[in-house]
Design a protein around this motif. Structure first.
Motif, mmCIF file in Angstrom:
data_model
loop_
_atom_site.group_PDB
_atom_site.id
_atom_site.type_symbol
_atom_site.label_atom_id
_atom_site.label_comp_id
_atom_site.label_asym_id
_atom_site.label_seq_id
_atom_site.Cartn_x
_atom_site.Cartn_y
_atom_site.Cartn_z
ATOM 1 N N SER A 41 0.859 -1.189 0.000
ATOM 2 C CA SER A 41 0.000 0.000 0.000
ATOM 3 C C SER A 41 0.893 1.236 0.000
ATOM 4 O O SER A 41 2.102 1.119 0.170
ATOM 5 C CB SER A 41 -0.836 0.064 1.278
ATOM 6 O OG SER A 41 -1.738 -0.981 1.363
ATOM 7 N N ALA A 42 0.277 2.399 -0.089
ATOM 8 C CA ALA A 42 0.996 3.656 0.096
ATOM 9 C C ALA A 42 1.337 3.805 1.579
ATOM 10 O O ALA A 42 0.711 3.173 2.427
ATOM 11 C CB ALA A 42 0.113 4.811 -0.350
ATOM 12 N N GLU A 74 1.320 4.550 -3.922
ATOM 13 C CA GLU A 74 1.844 3.184 -3.939
ATOM 14 C C GLU A 74 3.167 3.109 -4.688
ATOM 15 O O GLU A 74 4.044 2.327 -4.356
ATOM 16 C CB GLU A 74 0.821 2.238 -4.571
ATOM 17 C CG GLU A 74 -0.189 1.605 -3.607
ATOM 18 C CD GLU A 74 -1.200 2.561 -2.996
ATOM 19 O OE1 GLU A 74 -1.309 3.705 -3.478
ATOM 20 O OE2 GLU A 74 -1.875 2.167 -2.021
ATOM 21 N N PHE A 136 -3.719 -1.589 -5.211
ATOM 22 C CA PHE A 136 -4.764 -0.557 -5.329
ATOM 23 C C PHE A 136 -4.932 0.000 -6.737
ATOM 24 O O PHE A 136 -5.755 0.863 -6.954
ATOM 25 C CB PHE A 136 -4.389 0.556 -4.326
ATOM 26 C CG PHE A 136 -5.249 1.779 -4.234
ATOM 27 C CD1 PHE A 136 -6.619 1.691 -3.984
ATOM 28 C CD2 PHE A 136 -4.686 3.053 -4.341
ATOM 29 C CE1 PHE A 136 -7.389 2.835 -3.844
ATOM 30 C CE2 PHE A 136 -5.446 4.203 -4.204
ATOM 31 C CZ PHE A 136 -6.803 4.089 -3.959
ATOM 32 N N ARG A 150 -10.984 2.216 -1.771
ATOM 33 C CA ARG A 150 -10.175 2.252 -0.553
ATOM 34 C C ARG A 150 -9.937 0.846 -0.018
ATOM 35 O O ARG A 150 -10.826 0.003 -0.038
ATOM 36 C CB ARG A 150 -10.848 3.120 0.535
ATOM 37 C CG ARG A 150 -11.027 4.583 0.154
ATOM 38 C CD ARG A 150 -9.766 5.267 -0.338
ATOM 39 N NE ARG A 150 -8.634 5.251 0.564
ATOM 40 C CZ ARG A 150 -8.320 6.216 1.437
ATOM 41 N NH1 ARG A 150 -9.082 7.281 1.518
ATOM 42 N NH2 ARG A 150 -7.249 6.131 2.201
ATOM 43 N N GLY A 151 -8.729 0.620 0.430
ATOM 44 C CA GLY A 151 -8.371 -0.714 0.923
ATOM 45 C C GLY A 151 -8.071 -1.702 -0.191
ATOM 46 O O GLY A 151 -7.936 -2.902 0.044
ATOM 47 N N GLY A 152 -7.954 -1.190 -1.428
ATOM 48 C CA GLY A 152 -7.865 -2.064 -2.604
ATOM 49 C C GLY A 152 -6.594 -2.889 -2.739
ATOM 50 O O GLY A 152 -6.546 -3.818 -3.545
ATOM 51 N N SER A 153 -5.560 -2.579 -1.954
ATOM 52 C CA SER A 153 -4.334 -3.382 -2.055
ATOM 53 C C SER A 153 -4.579 -4.833 -1.639
ATOM 54 O O SER A 153 -3.894 -5.737 -2.121
ATOM 55 C CB SER A 153 -3.237 -2.797 -1.169
ATOM 56 O OG SER A 153 -2.944 -1.499 -1.577
ATOM 57 N N ASP A 154 -5.530 -5.042 -0.732
ATOM 58 C CA ASP A 154 -5.876 -6.427 -0.352
ATOM 59 C C ASP A 154 -6.315 -7.191 -1.599
ATOM 60 O O ASP A 154 -5.945 -8.351 -1.806
ATOM 61 C CB ASP A 154 -7.048 -6.453 0.654
ATOM 62 C CG ASP A 154 -6.708 -5.766 1.960
ATOM 63 O OD1 ASP A 154 -5.528 -5.769 2.339
ATOM 64 O OD2 ASP A 154 -7.642 -5.237 2.599
HETATM 65 N N1 ASP Z 1 -3.641 3.145 -0.227
HETATM 66 C C1 ASP Z 1 -4.993 2.741 -0.510
HETATM 67 C C2 ASP Z 1 -5.936 3.234 0.581
HETATM 68 O O1 ASP Z 1 -5.500 3.913 1.497
HETATM 69 C C3 ASP Z 1 -5.131 1.272 -0.716
HETATM 70 C C4 ASP Z 1 -4.831 0.402 0.479
HETATM 71 O O2 ASP Z 1 -4.253 0.883 1.470
HETATM 72 O O3 ASP Z 1 -5.180 -0.782 0.445
HETATM 73 O O4 ASP Z 1 -7.101 2.989 0.521
#
Ligand code: ASP
Ligand code: ADP
Ligand code: MG
Length: 411
Positions: A41-42, A74, A136, A150-154
Motif C-alpha cells: 500500500s501507500a 503506492e 490498489f 479504498r483498501g484495494g491493495s488487499d
Molecule cells: N492506499 C490505498 C488506501 O488507502 C489502498 C490500500 O491501502 O489498500 O485505501
C-alpha cells in the motif's frame, strides 16, 4: 519452491524504519526457500493526503484525474521497498499496476480487476528476484490508470495470488488478525483463529475494514488461502478458508460496525407500481450501490422509501433522489449522515434460532432505537444513531461473545 504473496498495509510501510522492517521480513521468507511476490500500500496517511489535495481544488474532481493523483502513493512505497531489499543484498524489482499489467474495467475510483498478465512477474521470479507490485491500481483497456477503491491493495494481493496459483496470501497489517470486533473499540475482542470466506465476506462488507470485501470475494471464488497477521509481531494470525462442518457450532463469530453510510428518505411517495423501480434504476445507472431499503406501510396511497448508500456516493444519490422525487410527485427528500449500521455475523445462525430477538433485546436494554433491519442467512444488521455505535458494539460483544466464552474455544 513454494510461492507466497505478502501484502503490507499502510501502517506497515508508514516510515523508512518500517519499510526496512518489512524488507527484513521479506528477506527471511526468501531465505526459507520461498519465492515471494510483495504487494504494498501507500505509506499511511498518503492516500488521504493525495485525496485532500484534489479536494482543495474542487469537491467533485474528475474521477480519471483523481485516480492519476491517488495512485502515486503506492509507486513511492514499492520503489522504497525495492531499494531497501537491494541494500540488504536481496535482488528485487518493483512494478506499478500498469507495468504488470493488471487490467481493470474503466470505473474510476472503484475499478474491478478483469485479468492479470503474469508473464513479466513469472520471468522475474524465475530469475530469483522478489517482485514488488503496487497495490490498489491497474489500467483499463484504453490505457487509463484506475484505482480499486479504498483498501484495494488487499484485492491486488489476492488477485495476484489467484493468478499465480500461490500457496498462500499473507496479509500483514497493524493488528494480529481478524478479531471478534474491531479491537480498537472493544478491548475484550478476541482473535479468531479460523474464519470461513462467507463469514469474512459479511464482516468485511459490514464494516470490518481489516480486509477489503472484494479481496475476500476473490479468495472465495478462486480458493486462495489467506493468513491475516501482524507485521510487527511474530505470531499466528487468522486463517480465512473454506467452510468446515464444525464452524456452525458458533452462532456469532463477530460483530461489525459501519459508519460509512448515509440514509436518504424520499418522503410521501405515491404508492403505486413502478415507483421503486424508477428510483433504484436511476441510482444503479450511476453505479451507486444501495444497501438497506425500507418502505413504510402506505397511508392513504402514500408511503416513504428510505435507503442507505456509501457516504462517498451520498451527494450524487441525494441529487438523483431529488430528480426522481420531482418526477414522481413525492413531497421531499431527507438525508441523514449520522447513522451507524451494527451487525452480528456467524454461520451458526443457519441452525440456531433466537439471534435476532437477542440482538434487539440487547439494543433495547441500552435504550437504542432501531431505524431499519436487514438480514441474510448468516447476519443481522440494525441501523441506529451514530452516537450509539460504540455502545451498541460493546453491548452486543458482551452478549454474544464474552458471555458465551464457556462454549467457545479461543486461543
Ligand atoms: N492506499 C490505498 C488506501 O488507502 C489502498 C490500500 O491501502 O489498500 O485505501
Ligand atoms: P492496512 O493499512 O494494513 O490495510 P487497515 O487499516 O485497512 O490496515 O485494516 C486494519 C484495521 O482494521 C485495524 O487497525 C482495525 O482497527 C480495523 N478492524 C475493524 N474491524 C476489525 C476486526 N474485526 N478485526 C481486526 N481489525 C479490525
Ligand atoms: Mg486495508
Amino acid at each position: 519452491m513454494p510461492l507466497i504473496v505478502q501484502k503490507f498495509g499502510g501502517t506497515s510501510v508508514g516510515s523508512i524504519e518500517r519499510i526496512k522492517n518489512v524488507a527484513r521480513r521479506v528477506k527471511r521468507s526468501v531465505e526459507k526457500g520461498n519465492k515471494v511476490v510483495v504487494v504494498s500500500s501507500a505509506m499511511s496517511g498518503e492516500t488521504d493526503r493525495l485525496l485532500s489535495l484534489t479536494r482543495e481544488i474542487t469537491n467533485n474532481p474528475d474521477p480519471r484525474e483523481q485516480d492519476q493523483v491517488v495512485s502515486t502513493g503506492e509507486q513511492v512505497a514499492i520503489g522504497l521497498l525495492s531499494i531497501a531489499l537491494k541494500s540488504m543484498g536481496v535482488d528485487a524489482i518493483s512494478f506499478t499496476g500498469w507495468q504488470v499489467p493488471i487490467y481493470t474495467d474503466s470505473v474510476y475510483t472503484k475499478a474491478r480487476i478483469k485479468r492479470i498478465d503474469t508473464h513479466r512477474i513469472r520471468k522475474e521470479l524465475e530469475e530469483g528476484k522478489v517482485v514488488i507490485v503496487a497495490g490498489f491500481q491497474g489500467i483499463d483497456d484504453y490505457g487509463n490508470i484506475t484505482t480499486l477503491g479504498r483498501g484495494g491493495s488487499d484485492t491486488t494481493a489476492v488477485a495476484l495470488a489467484a493468478a499465480l496459483d500461490a500457496d498462500v496470501c499473507e496479509i500483514y497489517t497493524d493488528v494480529s488478525g481478524v478479531y471478534t470486533a474491531d479491537p480498537r473499540i472493544v478491548e475484550n475482542a478476541k482473535k479468531i483463529p479460523v474464519i470461513s470466506y462467507e463469514e469474512m465476506m459479511e464482516m468485511a462488507s459490514l464494516g470490518a475494514k481489516v480486509m477489503q470485501i472484494r479481496s475476500v470475494e476473490f479468495a472465495a471464488k478462486y480458493g486462495v488461502k489467506i493468513h491475516v497477521k501482524s507485521s510487527f509481531l511474530e505470531e499466528d494470525g487468522t486463517w480465512i478458508v473454506e467452510e468446515s462442518e464444525d464452524m456452525e457450532d458458533i452462532v456469532v463469530r463477530g460483530i461489525s460496525h459501519d459508519l460509512k453510510e448515509s440514509r436518504i428518505t424520499v418522503v410521501r411517495v405515491p404508492d403505486k407500481p413502478g415507483i421503486a423501480a424508477k428510483l433504484f434504476k436511476a441510482l444503479g445507472d450511476n453505479n451507486i450501490v444501495v444497501d438497506m431499503i425500507v418502505q413504510n406501510v402506505s397511508h392513504k396511497g402514500f408511503t416513504d422509501i428510505s435507503f442507505t448508500v456509501n457516504k462517498t456516493d451520498a451527494d450524487m444519490a441525494e441529487e438523483i433522489a431529488r430528480k426522481v422525487a420531482a418526477d414522481i410527485g413525492a413531497e421531499d427528500v431527507e438525508r441523514n449522515d449520522r447513522i451507524a449500521k451494527i451487525s452480528v455475523v456467524g454461520l451458526g445462525m443457519k441452525t440456531h434460532a433466537g439471534t435476532a430477538a437477542k440482538m434487539f433485546e440487547t439494543l433495547y436494554k441500552e435504550g437504542i432505537n432501531i431505524y431499519a433491519i436487514s438480514t441474510s442467512e448468516i447476519k443481522i444488521s440494525c441501523l441506529i444513531d451514530e452516537k450509539y455505535a460504540e455502545l451498541a458494539v460493546r453491548a452486543l460483544h458482551e452478549a454474544f461473545i464474552e458471555n458465551m466464552e464457556g462454549e467457545i474455544q479461543y486461543e
